[in-house]
Design a protein around this motif. Structure first.
Motif, PDB file in Angstrom:
ATOM      1  N   ASP A  51       0.965  -1.115   0.155  1.00 31.46           N
ATOM      2  CA  ASP A  51      -0.094   0.115   0.261  1.00 31.46           C
ATOM      3  C   ASP A  51       0.990   1.406   0.024  1.00 31.46           C
ATOM      4  O   ASP A  51       0.755   2.138  -0.830  1.00 31.46           O
ATOM      5  N   THR A  52       1.908   1.126   0.874  1.00 30.61           N
ATOM      6  CA  THR A  52       2.900   2.424   1.172  1.00 30.61           C
ATOM      7  C   THR A  52       3.417   2.687  -0.453  1.00 30.61           C
ATOM      8  O   THR A  52       3.702   3.768  -1.135  1.00 30.61           O
ATOM      9  N   VAL A  53       4.103   1.591  -1.170  1.00 30.58           N
ATOM     10  CA  VAL A  53       4.646   1.675  -2.459  1.00 30.58           C
ATOM     11  C   VAL A  53       3.558   2.299  -3.473  1.00 30.58           C
ATOM     12  O   VAL A  53       4.032   2.972  -4.338  1.00 30.58           O
ATOM     13  N   SER A  54       2.438   1.749  -3.306  1.00 25.14           N
ATOM     14  CA  SER A  54       1.526   2.221  -4.428  1.00 25.14           C
ATOM     15  C   SER A  54       1.301   3.573  -3.932  1.00 25.14           C
ATOM     16  O   SER A  54       0.953   4.336  -5.082  1.00 25.14           O
ATOM     17  N   ARG A  55       1.272   4.391  -3.003  1.00 23.23           N
ATOM     18  CA  ARG A  55       0.982   5.570  -2.736  1.00 23.23           C
ATOM     19  C   ARG A  55       2.447   6.172  -3.395  1.00 23.23           C
ATOM     20  O   ARG A  55       2.097   7.573  -4.145  1.00 23.23           O
ATOM     21  N   LEU A  56       3.510   5.688  -3.390  1.00 21.68           N
ATOM     22  CA  LEU A  56       4.716   6.465  -3.677  1.00 21.68           C
ATOM     23  C   LEU A  56       4.826   6.496  -5.315  1.00 21.68           C
ATOM     24  O   LEU A  56       5.641   7.270  -5.748  1.00 21.68           O
ATOM     25  N   THR A  57       4.034   5.457  -5.822  1.00 16.59           N
ATOM     26  CA  THR A  57       4.365   5.173  -7.249  1.00 16.59           C
ATOM     27  C   THR A  57       3.064   5.749  -7.935  1.00 16.59           C
ATOM     28  O   THR A  57       2.972   6.579  -8.748  1.00 16.59           O
ATOM     29  N   ASP A 104      -7.488   2.656  -3.465  1.00 19.39           N
ATOM     30  CA  ASP A 104      -7.329   1.721  -2.430  1.00 19.39           C
ATOM     31  C   ASP A 104      -7.290   0.432  -2.853  1.00 19.39           C
ATOM     32  O   ASP A 104      -6.558  -0.706  -2.434  1.00 19.39           O
ATOM     33  N   ARG A 105      -8.179   0.107  -4.052  1.00 19.91           N
ATOM     34  CA  ARG A 105      -8.172  -1.475  -4.327  1.00 19.91           C
ATOM     35  C   ARG A 105      -6.952  -1.738  -4.846  1.00 19.91           C
ATOM     36  O   ARG A 105      -6.299  -2.803  -4.829  1.00 19.91           O
ATOM     37  N   VAL A 106      -6.192  -0.890  -5.766  1.00 25.18           N
ATOM     38  CA  VAL A 106      -4.993  -1.167  -6.226  1.00 25.18           C
ATOM     39  C   VAL A 106      -3.880  -1.304  -5.472  1.00 25.18           C
ATOM     40  O   VAL A 106      -3.009  -2.045  -5.303  1.00 25.18           O
ATOM     41  N   ALA A 107      -3.917  -0.714  -4.142  1.00 26.50           N
ATOM     42  CA  ALA A 107      -2.912  -0.906  -3.121  1.00 26.50           C
ATOM     43  C   ALA A 107      -3.131  -2.375  -2.462  1.00 26.50           C
ATOM     44  O   ALA A 107      -2.100  -2.741  -2.092  1.00 26.50           O
ATOM     45  N   ASP A 108      -4.303  -2.774  -2.396  1.00 25.42           N
ATOM     46  CA  ASP A 108      -4.603  -4.093  -2.099  1.00 25.42           C
ATOM     47  C   ASP A 108      -3.647  -5.171  -2.947  1.00 25.42           C
ATOM     48  O   ASP A 108      -3.035  -5.898  -2.562  1.00 25.42           O
ATOM     49  N   ASP A 152       3.519  -7.843  -3.499  1.00 26.63           N
ATOM     50  CA  ASP A 152       4.570  -7.657  -2.523  1.00 26.63           C
ATOM     51  C   ASP A 152       4.966  -8.864  -1.721  1.00 26.63           C
ATOM     52  O   ASP A 152       6.170  -9.343  -1.599  1.00 26.63           O
ATOM     53  N   GLU A 153       4.161  -9.316  -0.979  1.00 23.39           N
ATOM     54  CA  GLU A 153       4.004 -10.264   0.007  1.00 23.39           C
ATOM     55  C   GLU A 153       4.440 -11.758  -0.990  1.00 23.39           C
ATOM     56  O   GLU A 153       5.347 -12.444  -0.498  1.00 23.39           O
ATOM     57  N   ALA A 154       3.684 -12.128  -1.786  1.00 25.02           N
ATOM     58  CA  ALA A 154       3.743 -13.373  -2.626  1.00 25.02           C
ATOM     59  C   ALA A 154       5.237 -13.528  -3.252  1.00 25.02           C
ATOM     60  O   ALA A 154       5.649 -14.561  -3.191  1.00 25.02           O
ATOM     61  N   LEU A 155       5.666 -12.392  -3.745  1.00 26.67           N
ATOM     62  CA  LEU A 155       6.925 -12.359  -4.662  1.00 26.67           C
ATOM     63  C   LEU A 155       7.995 -12.424  -3.743  1.00 26.67           C
ATOM     64  O   LEU A 155       8.872 -13.259  -3.869  1.00 26.67           O
ATOM     65  N   LEU A 203      -1.301  10.684   0.181  1.00 22.29           N
ATOM     66  CA  LEU A 203      -0.037  10.915   0.149  1.00 22.29           C
ATOM     67  C   LEU A 203      -0.173  11.923   1.514  1.00 22.29           C
ATOM     68  O   LEU A 203       1.062  11.633   2.265  1.00 22.29           O
ATOM     69  N   LEU A 204      -0.867  12.779   1.577  1.00 20.86           N
ATOM     70  CA  LEU A 204      -0.840  13.628   2.694  1.00 20.86           C
ATOM     71  C   LEU A 204      -1.003  12.635   4.115  1.00 20.86           C
ATOM     72  O   LEU A 204      -0.574  13.324   4.970  1.00 20.86           O
TER      73      LEU A 204
END
Length: 595
Positions: free
Chosen positions: A126-132, A201-205, A211-214, A321-322
């Motif tokens: 989720d954090t990576v999704s926000r950053l990208t 939010d769904r993209v972050a899921d 991230d976990e599976a790989l 992001l904020l």
């Protein structure tokens, strides 16, 4: 925690306002782009007036000289418009790209300032999704949509004035049609923003599961969990599709409504205007100019409707992001941090420390914990799982602060020091070694980035890394892969030990540092560590008591308390918890009997 974070950020388009402050360093380029935007908007108005002159003074009067002069002027204006457009577009995209880089740098830097406990309540994906993905959405606004929308606003205002100047009657009809176009934008635009947030939010899921599976693909395959993970991923991907499809339905409805209403209004104006031309109340040139301006207005409304949807999507992304930027580090340097003494002594003291993890407030991890370690002393922490041994390391590194009591390093209260200055005195070798996707040399140099090649090689020699490094394709320059996938467990541990050796800090924390080594390598590394420990305070967490028999002092812990202290021989002789642990580990295996 997610709900708390979500509530932290401003809502709606106001969420974009704090980000605009980041454009301040590049205000000169913004001003240039804004000026070019105004010029290009004004030139569109001039071109409309040129069309009127071509028709009324060129065609209607049959004067070829006026027609040639007017057309030549129009061509020149269009050429200038091309140059101005280049200046505007280049600067807008340059500012957008620079803003995106600055925003990512700021968010990533802020993430590194947050304490480890913050990440326990978040998902890495989720954090990576926000950053990208979220930053990319905002880039599309800052790097194009925003200024383009402003250009359309000015163009809309200018064309509106020209419409009134050309024909008040037709302008009033156009004004009457305007609410029919604007109303769908306002109503549907709000829904687009809510749906855009849901999509993100769904993209972050999805990112979180990838991230976990790989990262843990070996565990996935070892347990035959592929089908279950595929099904879970399919469900999350379908959720993204469902949210995106719903947003697409609303957005397409918004755009279609604007097109039908805006160009329908143009058609109505053309019908009324043509009758005015027939009646002599309007010239053909004026009607042509009016329709030109009306089409520009319709196009501007259409563009603004699309831009509104994009602004809503960016507003949803900016909220996410904020929320990160609004998170304040629980562990931070005080306004006037106490300076750490120089040179470093390597002295550690815990004074009646009590600590609860935020996730387990009812159970103390440490209770009335007191311990002192002198420079050069080797102290081993032993005890059953959950005794609080790792918590001691967490507090020393100031990943948490004690609920009560004081942790001192070189006489300085850890709470009163700059965390970075405090941590710069500690080298850590964790039980699970952390290896980065870099070369072997860079992984070792992580402990002291300015170290030279000879120093890195010497640290590798002391940690017995050279024996396997020389077999790697590029030696010390060989990339180790993500999380050190190219190395065995024991090899990864030795790289972590080499990193600590190179760091050369006053306090050494060893968390089962030799647990993954074979007997021969363990003995060699123990010898290296023995020389490294000289003159340094060393805290060792050990479950295998054989590795700490030679420690200066062994501290036995249970339920967050110190229950016994002494040497191996003294503790084994006096009975108690340590004696029971020692009996389990050192007792000879019972001889098997055959029936």
């Amino acid at each position: 925690m997610a709900d708390e974070k979500r509530a932290a950020g401003p809502k709606g388009l106001a969420g974009l306002r704090p980000l605009f402050a980041m454009l301040a360093p590049w205000r000169a380029r913004v001003v240039v782009a804004f000026a070019a935007m105004l010029v290009s908007a004004a030139m569109v108005l001039v071109i409309g007036e040129g069309l009127r002159r071509v028709i009324d003074e060129g065609f209607a009067r049959g004067r070829a000289d006026l027609l040639d002069a007017t057309l030549a002027t129009l061509v020149a204006l269009i050429a200038v418009l091309g140059v101005v457009t280049f200046v505007r577009v280049y600067n807008v995209y340059w500012v957008g790209a620079r803003f995106t880089a600055d925003l990512r740098i700021r968010v990533f830097g802020h993430l590194l300032s947050l304490e480890p406990a913050w990440f326990e309540g978040t998902r890495t994906g989720d954090t990576v999704s926000r950053l990208t993905a979220d930053v990319t959405l905002i880039e599309s606004v800052i790097g194009g949509t925003l200024l383009y929308s402003l250009r359309m606003v000015f163009t809309l205002a200018g064309c509106g004035a020209m419409l009134v100047a050309t024909s008040v009657k037709l302008a009033l009809i156009a004004l009457a049609c305007l609410p029919l176009v604007v109303l769908p934008i306002g109503l549907l635009g709000l829904k687009v923003r809510r749906l855009s947030r849901a999509v993100q939010d769904r993209v972050a899921d999805v990112s979180a599961q990838v991230d976990e599976a790989l990262h843990e693909v070996r565990t996935v395959q070892a347990y035959g969990h592929e089908d279950h993970d595929r099904a879970a991923f399919r469900a999350r991907a379908d959720a993204v599709f469902a949210a995106s499809a719903k947003r697409a339905l609303v957005l397409s409805s918004l755009i279609a409504a604007v097109i039908v209403l805006a160009f329908g209004a143009v058609g109505l104006l053309l019908w009324v205007g043509a009758r005015d031309v027939f009646a002599g109340r309007l010239t053909a040139g004026e009607l042509t100019a009016f329709i030109f301006y009306a089409i520009i207005v319709a196009n501007a409304v259409f563009v603004l409707s699309e831009a509104w949807g994009e602004l809503q999507r960016a507003a949803g992304a900016s909220e996410r992001l904020l929320e990160i930027l609004a998170a304040r580090p629980a562990i931070a340097a005080p306004a006037a941090p106490e300076a750490m003494p120089v040179p470093a002594r390597g002295e550690v003291r815990f004074e009646s420390v009590r600590f609860h993890y935020p996730s387990r407030p009812e159970t103390p991890a440490l209770e009335d914990f007191t311990l002192s370690v002198s420079p050069g002393e080797v102290v081993a922490l032993v005890g059953p799982s959950g005794a609080g041994k790792s918590t001691v390391f967490q507090l020393l590194l100031r990943f948490h602060d004690p609920s009560s009591g004081v942790v001192r390093i070189d006489g300085v209260d850890a709470k009163g020091a700059d965390p970075r200055a405090l941590r710069s005195r500690i080298a850590l070798v964790p039980q699970e070694p952390v290896i980065f996707a870099a070369s072997l040399a860079d992984n070792v140099r992580y402990g002291r980035p300015e170290a030279g090649e000879d120093e890195v090689r010497e640290a590798c020699r002391l940690a017995h890394c050279l024996e396997f490094a020389e077999r790697l394709p590029q030696g010390l320059a060989t990339p180790l892969g993500e999380r050190g996938v190219k190395l065995s467990g024991g090899q990864r541990q030795r790289v972590a030990i080499a990193r600590a050796i190179l760091a050369d800090r006053a306090i050494l924390l060893l968390d089962e540092a030799t647990s993954a080594l074979d007997a021969e390598s363990e003995r060699a590394v123990q010898l290296a560590l023995a020389s490294l420990m000289k003159g340094r305070a060393t805290l060792v967490i050990a479950h295998r008591l054989a590795t700490v028999k030679s420690a200066d002092r062994i501290v036995v812990m249970d339920h967050g308390r110190v229950v016994a202290t002494g040497t191996h021989a003294a503790l084994a002789a006096e009975g108690g918890l340590y004696a029971r642990l020692a009996a389990l580990q050192f007792a000879a295996p019972a001889e098997s009997t055959t029936p």
